[in-house]
Design a protein around this motif. Sequence first.
Motif, short mmCIF file in Angstrom:
data_model
loop_
_atom_site.label_atom_id
_atom_site.label_comp_id
_atom_site.label_asym_id
_atom_site.label_seq_id
_atom_site.Cartn_x
_atom_site.Cartn_y
_atom_site.Cartn_z
N TRP A 65 26.92 62.52 24.17
CA TRP A 65 26.14 61.51 23.88
C TRP A 65 27.13 60.21 23.78
O TRP A 65 28.28 60.31 22.86
CB TRP A 65 26.02 61.92 22.35
N LEU A 66 26.83 59.02 24.13
CA LEU A 66 27.75 58.01 24.14
C LEU A 66 27.25 56.91 23.51
O LEU A 66 25.83 56.71 23.48
CB LEU A 66 27.80 57.24 25.76
N GLN A 67 28.17 56.64 22.32
CA GLN A 67 27.64 55.86 21.29
C GLN A 67 26.99 54.24 21.85
O GLN A 67 27.43 54.15 22.84
CB GLN A 67 28.65 55.51 20.13
N LEU A 68 26.62 53.42 20.82
CA LEU A 68 26.07 52.31 21.13
C LEU A 68 27.36 51.60 21.69
O LEU A 68 28.56 51.27 21.22
CB LEU A 68 25.81 51.56 19.81
N GLY A 69 27.16 50.66 22.86
CA GLY A 69 28.04 49.89 23.49
C GLY A 69 28.98 50.80 24.40
O GLY A 69 29.92 50.22 25.09
N VAL A 70 28.68 52.10 24.40
CA VAL A 70 29.64 52.89 25.14
C VAL A 70 28.61 53.37 26.36
O VAL A 70 27.80 54.00 26.55
CB VAL A 70 30.28 54.27 24.62
N VAL A 71 28.97 52.55 27.66
CA VAL A 71 28.01 52.85 28.66
C VAL A 71 28.88 53.00 29.96
O VAL A 71 29.75 52.16 30.19
CB VAL A 71 27.24 51.51 29.04
N VAL A 89 28.85 66.34 22.46
CA VAL A 89 29.97 65.65 22.36
C VAL A 89 29.82 64.08 22.13
O VAL A 89 29.20 63.55 23.02
CB VAL A 89 31.09 65.78 23.82
N ASP A 90 29.97 63.62 21.09
CA ASP A 90 29.57 62.23 20.48
C ASP A 90 30.67 61.07 20.86
O ASP A 90 31.72 61.58 20.31
CB ASP A 90 29.13 62.31 19.04
N VAL A 91 30.61 60.44 21.71
CA VAL A 91 31.90 59.68 22.22
C VAL A 91 31.72 58.20 21.63
O VAL A 91 31.09 57.34 21.94
CB VAL A 91 31.78 59.69 23.78
N PHE A 92 32.95 57.89 20.89
CA PHE A 92 33.47 56.53 20.39
C PHE A 92 34.63 56.12 21.25
O PHE A 92 35.63 55.80 20.42
CB PHE A 92 33.82 56.73 18.94
N ARG A 93 34.54 56.01 22.48
CA ARG A 93 35.90 55.43 23.10
C ARG A 93 35.48 54.28 24.00
O ARG A 93 34.01 54.17 24.23
CB ARG A 93 36.20 56.73 24.44
N GLN A 94 36.42 53.71 24.50
CA GLN A 94 36.12 52.52 25.54
C GLN A 94 35.43 53.23 26.50
O GLN A 94 35.86 54.07 27.14
CB GLN A 94 37.37 51.75 25.80
N PRO A 95 34.53 52.46 27.21
CA PRO A 95 33.89 52.93 28.59
C PRO A 95 34.68 53.50 29.66
O PRO A 95 34.53 54.58 30.38
CB PRO A 95 33.01 51.84 29.04
N GLU A 96 35.86 52.56 30.01
CA GLU A 96 36.75 52.97 31.02
C GLU A 96 37.28 54.19 30.72
O GLU A 96 37.95 55.09 31.53
CB GLU A 96 37.77 51.99 31.22
N VAL A 137 35.67 57.15 29.52
CA VAL A 137 34.63 58.26 29.29
C VAL A 137 34.32 59.18 30.37
O VAL A 137 34.08 60.51 30.03
CB VAL A 137 33.45 57.33 28.91
N GLU A 138 34.80 58.97 31.46
CA GLU A 138 34.64 59.91 32.70
C GLU A 138 35.63 60.80 32.30
O GLU A 138 35.19 62.28 32.65
CB GLU A 138 35.23 59.09 33.97
N GLU A 139 36.83 60.73 31.96
CA GLU A 139 37.69 62.00 31.48
C GLU A 139 37.06 62.88 30.25
O GLU A 139 36.95 64.04 30.40
CB GLU A 139 39.04 61.46 30.90
N VAL A 140 36.37 62.15 29.58
CA VAL A 140 35.88 62.83 28.22
C VAL A 140 34.64 63.52 28.97
O VAL A 140 34.41 64.80 28.52
CB VAL A 140 35.30 61.97 27.25
N ALA A 141 33.87 63.03 29.97
CA ALA A 141 32.69 63.64 30.68
C ALA A 141 33.17 65.02 30.96
O ALA A 141 32.64 66.10 31.10
CB ALA A 141 32.03 62.77 31.36
N ARG A 142 34.34 65.05 32.01
CA ARG A 142 35.10 65.96 32.74
C ARG A 142 35.16 66.90 31.60
O ARG A 142 35.06 68.40 31.85
CB ARG A 142 35.87 65.66 33.68
N ASP A 143 35.97 66.62 30.47
CA ASP A 143 36.27 67.75 29.47
C ASP A 143 35.14 68.35 28.96
O ASP A 143 35.10 69.57 28.58
CB ASP A 143 37.30 66.93 28.37
N ALA A 144 34.00 67.46 28.60
CA ALA A 144 32.96 68.13 28.13
C ALA A 144 32.20 69.22 28.99
O ALA A 144 31.85 70.12 28.61
CB ALA A 144 31.69 66.83 27.73
N VAL A 145 32.10 68.78 30.06
CA VAL A 145 31.61 69.89 31.26
C VAL A 145 32.73 71.05 31.17
O VAL A 145 32.15 72.05 31.24
CB VAL A 145 31.76 69.19 32.67
N ALA A 146 34.02 70.92 31.38
CA ALA A 146 34.85 71.92 31.45
C ALA A 146 34.85 72.87 30.17
O ALA A 146 34.89 74.13 30.29
CB ALA A 146 36.27 71.45 31.35
N VAL A 147 34.46 72.42 28.86
CA VAL A 147 34.45 73.24 27.62
C VAL A 147 32.92 74.00 27.52
O VAL A 147 32.71 74.66 26.66
CB VAL A 147 34.72 72.39 26.32
#
Length: 145
Positions: free
Chosen positions: A107-113, A82-89, A91-101
């Motif tokens: 993978w958090l892209q440059l600047g996504v911390v 899961v390659d993420v191009f979202r604002q850091p705030e 990303v936790e939801e994306v991480a939960r979704d990545a775990v769920a699927v």
Amino acid sequence: MQRNGIDPVWQDLGVIERLVRESRTVAVVGLSARPDRPSHGVARYLVDSGLTVFPVNPSLRTWEGLPAYASLAEVPEHIDVVDVFRQPEFVEEVARDAVAVGAGALWLQLGVVNEPAARLAAEAGLDVVVDRCLAVEHREVVGWS
């Protein structure tokens, strides 16, 4: 030693190399239809490199002829990365979704911390990379131009 305030565990070159060499499916979360956006260029590179890309953006119906998905849950196949191009705030939801699927990596892209998101994914067994570009790493490891 931290690089730009990032825990080195999220910059593990062995993990990066393994993911680049072994991954075949990539969900690009936050993929933009605009060619001038970094997400567009990275996704185009990944497709041109022979990887299967799943565009994930609720604002898109298609991207470059590929069906787009509103969420990771809608992607019809296993996702290696899961390659993420979202604002850091966000990303936790994306991480939960990545775990769920059952994705293989977050993978958090440059600047996504987002350390809590990285820990959440890692604790669930996903490989995690933070603040690195998947296309740049792919070029360096595989040599595709």
